[in-house]
Design a protein around this motif. Structure first.
Motif, PDB file in Angstrom:
ATOM      1  N   ASP A 109       0.809  -1.223   0.000  1.00  0.00           N
ATOM      2  CA  ASP A 109       0.000   0.000   0.000  1.00  0.00           C
ATOM      3  C   ASP A 109       0.840   1.270   0.000  1.00  0.00           C
ATOM      4  O   ASP A 109       0.307   2.366  -0.101  1.00  0.00           O
ATOM      5  N   ARG A 150       3.686   2.240  -6.711  1.00  0.00           N
ATOM      6  CA  ARG A 150       3.515   1.206  -5.692  1.00  0.00           C
ATOM      7  C   ARG A 150       4.173  -0.065  -6.187  1.00  0.00           C
ATOM      8  O   ARG A 150       4.350  -0.246  -7.402  1.00  0.00           O
TER       9      ARG A 150
ATOM     10  N   ASP B  12      -3.554   4.757   7.220  1.00  0.00           N
ATOM     11  CA  ASP B  12      -3.328   4.080   5.939  1.00  0.00           C
ATOM     12  C   ASP B  12      -3.935   2.688   5.955  1.00  0.00           C
ATOM     13  O   ASP B  12      -4.579   2.261   4.998  1.00  0.00           O
ATOM     14  N   SER B  16      -6.863   1.423   3.597  1.00  0.00           N
ATOM     15  CA  SER B  16      -6.607   0.453   2.543  1.00  0.00           C
ATOM     16  C   SER B  16      -7.527  -0.759   2.650  1.00  0.00           C
ATOM     17  O   SER B  16      -7.631  -1.532   1.719  1.00  0.00           O
TER      18      SER B  16
END
Lengths: 241, 408
Positions: A109, A150, B12, B16
């Motif tokens: 991520d 990413r 985060d 996510s």
């Protein structure tokens, strides 16, 4: 290559003395390492080779301060780390060791930049400096143009190079690479090995763990481990330690 | 690793896994919104009761026939006992007997069919004296109340409650028109203003007030049994003195003892606490259910955090290899759980407030928005996140980097 130097002129990074590691699985005690002595000097490029089950991974864990020996002494960059608590080991890992894994182990991520900066987060480095240093490390592996990508948007070879950048970013005493080419095709493998060679030429200490002879042959010195013991430790100059 | 950085990492992670985070929060969202709503409903109901009781008048004592005997209920039926008479009212109104009593309004009450032309309406006929408007804090929108002369003569006049007036005379001014009640024709001389009660269907607005003498004639009663005596004290401070005086006066005139009186006196406060005790029970019950749903929500957070730890073993191992101490990992997961808790709490509070705004128009019940309840709910949500995050977080912190990295 002048890899064989007296300890007075070159700092010893790794100094293992009579290291044993025993795992107790149920009633059976498995001796993974049976008295290992290894000395690696600053700036060396060493490969540790052995088949699976040889104790190679255990040795890598101890070298990487991911585990502590049952017996024996381990000095890393002049500090005895054989008996440290987990939090202290974490600090040592953070400062002294740059890991490169077979699976790359990038966080999916996060961008390449933030992945590279991750060790600096745990080192307590401020955000601005982190970004600067991470960019520099990415530049070092030739991926500064991929900073905002990413991991999923990068090829395997590029991902491993990002991982190498992450290993470099804290300026560690050594880079510990565990089967770094295990998941790469031959082109990407050659690419990553060339990068290691480059880093070595720039003065980095590199310890490469592998089970493939041709990969190990890239290093200046090959240490063979079998059944928890060192079978041979050669340098390119042919000297056996 | 500083807190801000940890917070960013946690945010985060929450972002996510959007769907999972949302589902995790759901329990807390439902719990918090129902806490905000139930507390709001309880407070709203209390406010409503208070305004209804305040609307009865101020500094009021209400004397009823029969006695309430606590555990065994009311001795003598309400209405079957005829222990209150006009003589009692006169006795209490005597300033030497009860100096703290300002005014007394005796009332009779009977249900009756009223008719205005072809319109029929069943209402409550209240017989009383001229002091009633003041004691009960009522005003008139049109016309006038009956006079002492009309009271004395038992004149056929009536003052209608606003609802009654609307039912009988849907258009035009009722004042001056006539209605019939039990065969007697009464002239409408006034219309009451709405009582202050918030409820739109209060019986205090559906009644026909006549002189007590007229009421007795209408019902054909020979006795002067009263439904209740409304007693207004001189001030809020003299309320308890007035209570003692009324009690003493009635005990004397009824020749009964204080241990078994044949009447009961209620204050507005007593009425309020009686009414609120039922409300309170309901509120506690509902809040209890809401608390259970919060607990379940908290367990949901723990469950998902445990799954998350298992799922992210590699990530934890990697972070540890890169130098994360066990406490840094613990903090990361703890903050993640707290973030889930607080986000759920905020969403729940917003839904609760929106519900509190919308609900009154749907169920015709007032709902108060209570800031302390919302703050407490948010605190609880944070506490749940932290509390139920501790175990998963320490499990994550305890993972050894080797085992964590090895899992594939």
């Amino acid at each position: 290559m002048s890899t064989v130097l007296s300890a007075t002129t070159v700092r010893t990074i790794i100094d293992l003395t009579a290291v044993r590691k025993t795992y107790a699985t149920g009633a059976i005690a498995v001796e993974a390492l049976r008295g290992i002595d290894v000395r690696i000097a600053e700036g060396e490029y060493v490969a540790i080779i052995g088949p699976s089950g040889s104790g190679k991974s255990t040795l890598m864990h101890i070298l990487g301060c991911l585990d502590v020996p049952t017996e024996g002494r381990y000095e890393l960059a002049g500090r005895d780390v054989s008996d440290l608590a987990e939090a202290e080991l974490a600090h040592i890992r953070n400062r002294e060791i740059g890991f490169v894994f077979q699976q790359f182990n990038l966080l999916p991520d996060l961008t390449a930049l933030r992945n590279v900066a991750l060790p600096l987060v745990y080192a307590g480095v401020g955000a601005a400096e982190r970004e600067q240093r991470a960019l520099r490390a990415l530049d070092r592996v030739g991926l500064s143009d991929r900073a905002q990508h990413r991991p999923g948007e990068l090829s395997g070879g590029q991902q491993q190079r990002v991982a190498v950048a992450r290993a470099l970013v804290t300026e560690p005493s050594m880079i510990l690479a565990d089967e770094p080419t295990g998941n790469l095709d031959s082109v990407a493998s050659a690419d990553v090995l060339a990068l290691f060679r480059e880093l070595h030429d720039a003065g980095r200490t590199i310890v490469l763990i592998t089970h493939e002879n041709d990969i190990a042959a890239q290093a200046d010195r090959v240490i063979t481990i079998l059944d928890g013991e060192i079978k041979s430790g050669t340098s390119r100059s042919g000297e056996v330690t | 690793m500083n807190w801000l950085e940890t917070l960013r990492t946690a945010a985060d992670a929450v972002r996510s896994h959007r769907l999972r985070s949302l589902l995790t929060m759901l329990g807390i969202v439902i719990g918090i919104s129902s806490v905000v709503l139930t507390v709001g409903l309880g407070l709203g109901a209390q406010d409503k009761v208070r305004s209804q009781i305040d609307a009865l008048g101020s500094n009021l004592l209400i004397v009823s026939p029969g006695s309430s005997t606590g555990s065994s209920g009311v001795r003598g039926g309400f209405g079957s006992a005829s222990s209150l008479t006009l003589a009692d009212a006169d006795a209490i109104a005597d300033s030497t007997v009860a100096p703290d009593v300002a005014q007394v309004a005796p009332t009779t009450s009977a249900s009756s069919a009223l008719a205005a032309g072809t319109t029929n309406w069943t209402s409550r006929i209240v017989g009383t004296t001229t002091t009633w408007p003041q004691v009960r804090a009522r005003t008139l929108t049109s016309g006038r109340f009956f006079t002492a002369a009309e009271l004395a003569s038992g004149a056929n006049v009536v003052v209608l409650g606003p609802d009654t007036a609307n039912e009988l005379f849907s258009r035009g001014n009722p004042v001056g028109q006539t209605i019939t009640a039990d065969g007697t024709t009464l002239t409408v001389i006034g219309v009451l203003a709405e009582s202050g009660a918030t409820s739109t269907t209060s019986s205090e607005d559906d009644l026909a007030v006549v002189p007590i003498t007229t009421a007795q004639r209408l019902s054909g009663a020979t006795s002067t049994a009263l439904a209740s005596l409304y007693v207004e004290a001189r001030s809020a401070g003299s309320l308890s003195a007035a209570y003692q005086e009324v009690n003493a006066a009635l005990l004397t005139s009824h020749d009964s003892t204080s241990s078994s009186p044949d009447f009961s006196i209620a204050t507005q406060d007593a009425l309020l606490s009686t009414a609120n005790s039922t409300n309170k029970t309901m509120t506690i019950l509902l809040a209890g259910i809401a608390a259970i749903s919060l607990l379940v929500g908290g367990i949901g957070v723990m469950n998902i955090m445990l799954v998350s730890v298992t799922e992210r073993v590699r990530e934890i191992g990697l972070r540890k290899a890169l130098g994360a101490t066990p406490s840094a990992i613990r903090r990361q997961f703890l903050i993640e759980a707290s973030l889930l808790g607080v986000s759920g709490g905020v969403i729940g509070a917003v839904i609760g407030v929106v519900g509190a705004v919308i609900l009154p128009s749907v169920i015709n019940q007032p709902v108060s928005i209570s800031a302390p309840a919302i703050l407490a709910a948010l605190g609880v949500a944070l506490g749940l996140g932290v509390g139920f995050g501790v175990y998963p977080a320490s499990r994550a912190a305890r993972l050894t980097p080797i085992d964590a990295l090895r899992s594939e």
